[in-house]
Write a protein that holds these residues in place. Structure first.
Motif, mmCIF file in Angstrom:
data_model
loop_
_atom_site.group_PDB
_atom_site.id
_atom_site.type_symbol
_atom_site.label_atom_id
_atom_site.label_comp_id
_atom_site.label_asym_id
_atom_site.label_seq_id
_atom_site.Cartn_x
_atom_site.Cartn_y
_atom_site.Cartn_z
ATOM 1 N N GLU A 10 -13.673 -3.858 15.737
ATOM 2 C CA GLU A 10 -13.401 -5.045 14.926
ATOM 3 C C GLU A 10 -13.268 -4.676 13.451
ATOM 4 N N GLU A 11 -14.076 -3.695 13.023
ATOM 5 C CA GLU A 11 -14.008 -3.252 11.632
ATOM 6 C C GLU A 11 -12.651 -2.631 11.316
ATOM 7 N N HIS A 12 -12.110 -1.874 12.276
ATOM 8 C CA HIS A 12 -10.791 -1.274 12.070
ATOM 9 C C HIS A 12 -9.714 -2.354 11.960
ATOM 10 N N TYR A 13 -9.800 -3.349 12.820
ATOM 11 C CA TYR A 13 -8.807 -4.425 12.774
ATOM 12 C C TYR A 13 -8.943 -5.249 11.492
ATOM 13 N N ASP A 14 -10.159 -5.363 10.972
ATOM 14 C CA ASP A 14 -10.354 -6.060 9.708
ATOM 15 C C ASP A 14 -9.627 -5.320 8.587
ATOM 16 N N VAL A 15 -9.743 -3.994 8.553
ATOM 17 C CA VAL A 15 -9.049 -3.205 7.536
ATOM 18 C C VAL A 15 -7.542 -3.320 7.713
ATOM 19 N N LEU A 16 -7.075 -3.288 8.962
ATOM 20 C CA LEU A 16 -5.644 -3.446 9.220
ATOM 21 C C LEU A 16 -5.140 -4.796 8.713
ATOM 22 N N ASP A 17 -5.927 -5.838 8.928
ATOM 23 C CA ASP A 17 -5.542 -7.163 8.441
ATOM 24 C C ASP A 17 -5.475 -7.182 6.917
ATOM 25 N N ARG A 18 -6.445 -6.540 6.284
ATOM 26 C CA ARG A 18 -6.444 -6.465 4.819
ATOM 27 C C ARG A 18 -5.196 -5.725 4.318
ATOM 28 N N ALA A 19 -4.882 -4.608 4.993
ATOM 29 C CA ALA A 19 -3.710 -3.832 4.597
ATOM 30 C C ALA A 19 -2.427 -4.621 4.799
ATOM 31 N N GLU A 20 -2.343 -5.337 5.907
ATOM 32 C CA GLU A 20 -1.144 -6.132 6.194
ATOM 33 C C GLU A 20 -0.941 -7.203 5.133
ATOM 34 N N THR A 21 -1.998 -7.902 4.761
ATOM 35 C CA THR A 21 -1.900 -8.938 3.735
ATOM 36 C C THR A 21 -1.512 -8.333 2.391
ATOM 37 N N PHE A 22 -2.142 -7.216 2.037
ATOM 38 C CA PHE A 22 -1.844 -6.534 0.776
ATOM 39 C C PHE A 22 -0.382 -6.091 0.725
ATOM 40 N N VAL A 23 0.096 -5.509 1.802
ATOM 41 C CA VAL A 23 1.477 -5.027 1.848
ATOM 42 C C VAL A 23 2.463 -6.188 1.787
ATOM 43 N N THR A 24 2.213 -7.211 2.585
ATOM 44 C CA THR A 24 3.140 -8.342 2.669
ATOM 45 C C THR A 24 3.209 -9.130 1.365
ATOM 46 N N GLU A 25 2.050 -9.367 0.754
ATOM 47 C CA GLU A 25 2.002 -10.225 -0.421
ATOM 48 C C GLU A 25 2.211 -9.484 -1.736
ATOM 49 N N THR A 26 1.875 -8.185 -1.776
ATOM 50 C CA THR A 26 1.908 -7.462 -3.054
ATOM 51 C C THR A 26 2.866 -6.280 -3.070
ATOM 52 N N VAL A 27 2.755 -5.386 -2.108
ATOM 53 C CA VAL A 27 3.519 -4.137 -2.178
ATOM 54 C C VAL A 27 4.993 -4.349 -1.870
ATOM 55 N N ALA A 28 5.291 -4.975 -0.735
ATOM 56 C CA ALA A 28 6.688 -5.139 -0.335
ATOM 57 C C ALA A 28 7.530 -5.869 -1.395
ATOM 58 N N PRO A 29 7.016 -6.949 -1.995
ATOM 59 C CA PRO A 29 7.827 -7.621 -3.016
ATOM 60 C C PRO A 29 8.039 -6.779 -4.279
ATOM 61 N N ARG A 30 7.181 -5.785 -4.508
ATOM 62 C CA ARG A 30 7.259 -4.987 -5.735
ATOM 63 C C ARG A 30 7.870 -3.610 -5.523
ATOM 64 N N ALA A 31 8.085 -3.198 -4.275
ATOM 65 C CA ALA A 31 8.456 -1.811 -3.971
ATOM 66 C C ALA A 31 9.711 -1.362 -4.713
ATOM 67 N N GLU A 32 10.754 -2.160 -4.688
ATOM 68 C CA GLU A 32 11.998 -1.761 -5.332
ATOM 69 C C GLU A 32 11.870 -1.775 -6.857
ATOM 70 N N GLU A 33 11.094 -2.696 -7.379
ATOM 71 C CA GLU A 33 10.877 -2.736 -8.827
ATOM 72 C C GLU A 33 10.124 -1.489 -9.282
ATOM 73 N N ILE A 34 9.095 -1.117 -8.530
ATOM 74 C CA ILE A 34 8.343 0.102 -8.844
ATOM 75 C C ILE A 34 9.268 1.309 -8.805
ATOM 76 N N GLU A 35 10.160 1.321 -7.811
ATOM 77 C CA GLU A 35 11.114 2.426 -7.664
ATOM 78 C C GLU A 35 12.056 2.504 -8.858
ATOM 79 N N SER A 36 12.589 1.386 -9.288
ATOM 80 C CA SER A 36 13.615 1.391 -10.337
ATOM 81 C C SER A 36 13.033 1.591 -11.732
#
Length: 384
Positions: A10-36
């Motif tokens: 359950e602890e592993h799935y909790d971390v996966l959920d945290r990572a999924e939320t972080f990626v979806t809400e923060t990283v993915a929308p910024r990835a191309e901007e960070i790149e450019s």
């Protein structure tokens, strides 16, 4: 259910959920901007701290999750799917945090760890020099003992987050040199804006844009006596103490990049038509997809085998080395052939495949080249 799924708690799935939320809400929308823009994404690092992803391996008493290394690799792979630069930034920060946790005094832990876990203070480990790799006998950076601390002088090359970090762990040779050791030690140094004599010149690289590294110069940088991390002469052990973890983490980044490229290629092969048929119906494309799939899954099994061993306290260099070079190879193979399946579009900068390809290229070099990893595996297998 996969073999990996059966190992998750359950602890592993909790971390996966945290990572999924972080990626979806923060990283993915910024990835191309960070790149450019290539700007260091400090706000993204802070968001990773808010999500608990900078303290996965840190005990709860310092604000961390108290998780294991399998949790860390799961999160890192997911982050790398969206941005190799952010994943490598988290990796560099983590492997500056762990020495503080493992070798710091109570005061150092209480002062530094909560800020590093929260993303309020970024960490960097500075070991490599222009004329030396990781050999303690070749290090030229020195820390001269003063009446109230140390004066550090020398040059460092590379080091993820160098220059933008708030906590630099600088490996230097203490002078006068102790009689019982080579004197190589680790010293906690603030950022260039917070201490005199610390200059940083950022390097520009093929990939991992937004990930900051470069050349650090120290000219009589003064630090207090409590800047010493661990004991005099422990520097090499501190710097290299997490090498199996670092190599396995780089393998997880490779798997994330490979998975992103593979998923994009499969989706495109199903949608894109050529000659009245989806390109995925052509045998040449099917062969590439099959090889990409098998190499990716083989790499993931080796990476998570090493991660589980480390989590169980049974990690070894052979396992981490084979995980790293296999995942590095898989990342390069999958990103290159995803571009091949896309054809000319894969070469365009408004598609992410060329970014995946450039980001993957560094993985066979940093943390010990693939050639070194293969030599290590062979030496242990042959008992040499």
């Amino acid at each position: 259910m996969t073999l990996l799924d059966r190992a998750l708690s359950e602890e592993h799935y909790d971390v996966l959920d945290r990572a999924e939320t972080f990626v979806t809400e923060t990283v993915a929308p910024r990835a191309e901007e960070i790149e450019s823009t290539r700007e260091f994404p400090r706000d993204v690092v802070e968001a990773a701290g808010d999500a608990g992803l900078l303290g996965i391996l840190v005990p709860e008493e310092y604000g961390g999750l108290g998780g294991d290394f399998l949790s860390y690799c799961l999160a890192l792979e997911r982050i790398a799917e969206a941005s190799g630069a952010v994943a490598e930034t988290v990796q560099g920060h983590t492997f500056a945090t762990l020495p503080v946790l493992n070798f710091g005094t109570d005061d150092q832990r209480e002062r530094l760890l909560p800020q590093m876990v929260a993303g309020e203070a970024v960490g960097a480990m500075l070991l490599t020099e222009p004329g030396a790799g990781s050999s303690p006998s070749e290090l030229a950076t020195v820390a001269e003992a003063t009446d109230d601390g140390y004066a550090i002088s020398g040059e460092k090359s590379f080091g993820t987050n160098a220059g933008v970090a708030d906590v630099h762990l600088v490996v230097a040779r203490k002078r006068p040199q102790p009689e019982d050791s080579h004197g190589v030690s680790v010293f906690v140094v603030p950022g260039p804006d917070d201490v005199d004599g610390f200059e940083f010149e950022r390097g520009e690289y093929l990939g991992m844009h937004g990930h900051v590294t470069g050349d650090s110069t120290f000219e009589d940088v003064r630090v207090d006596a409590d800047a010493l991390l661990g004991s005099i002469g422990e520097g090499f052990r501190i710097a290299m103490g997490t090498i199996d973890m670092a190599r396995t983490g780089l393998g997880a980044i490779g798997c994330g990049l490979a998975r992103a490229a593979f998923d994009d290629a499969v989706a495109y092969a199903g949608d894109r038509e050529q000659g009245g048929r989806a390109v995925g119906e052509y045998q040449a494309v099917q062969v590439l997809v099959a090889e990409m799939d098998s190499r990716l899954e083989s790499a993931r099994h080796l990476v998570y085998d090493s991660a589980v061993r480390i989590a169980d306290g049974e990690g070894d260099t052979r396992a981490s080395s084979r995980a790293k070079f296999t995942a590095s190879d898989a990342a390069e193979f999958c990103t290159r052939n995803a571009m091949q399946i896309y054809g000319g579009k894969g070469y365009r900068t408004d598609y992410p495949l060329e970014r995946y390809y450039r980001d993957a290229r560094i993985l066979s070099i940093i943390g010990g080249t693939s050639e070194i990893q293969k030599t290590t595996v062979a030496s242990q297998a042959l008992g040499l």
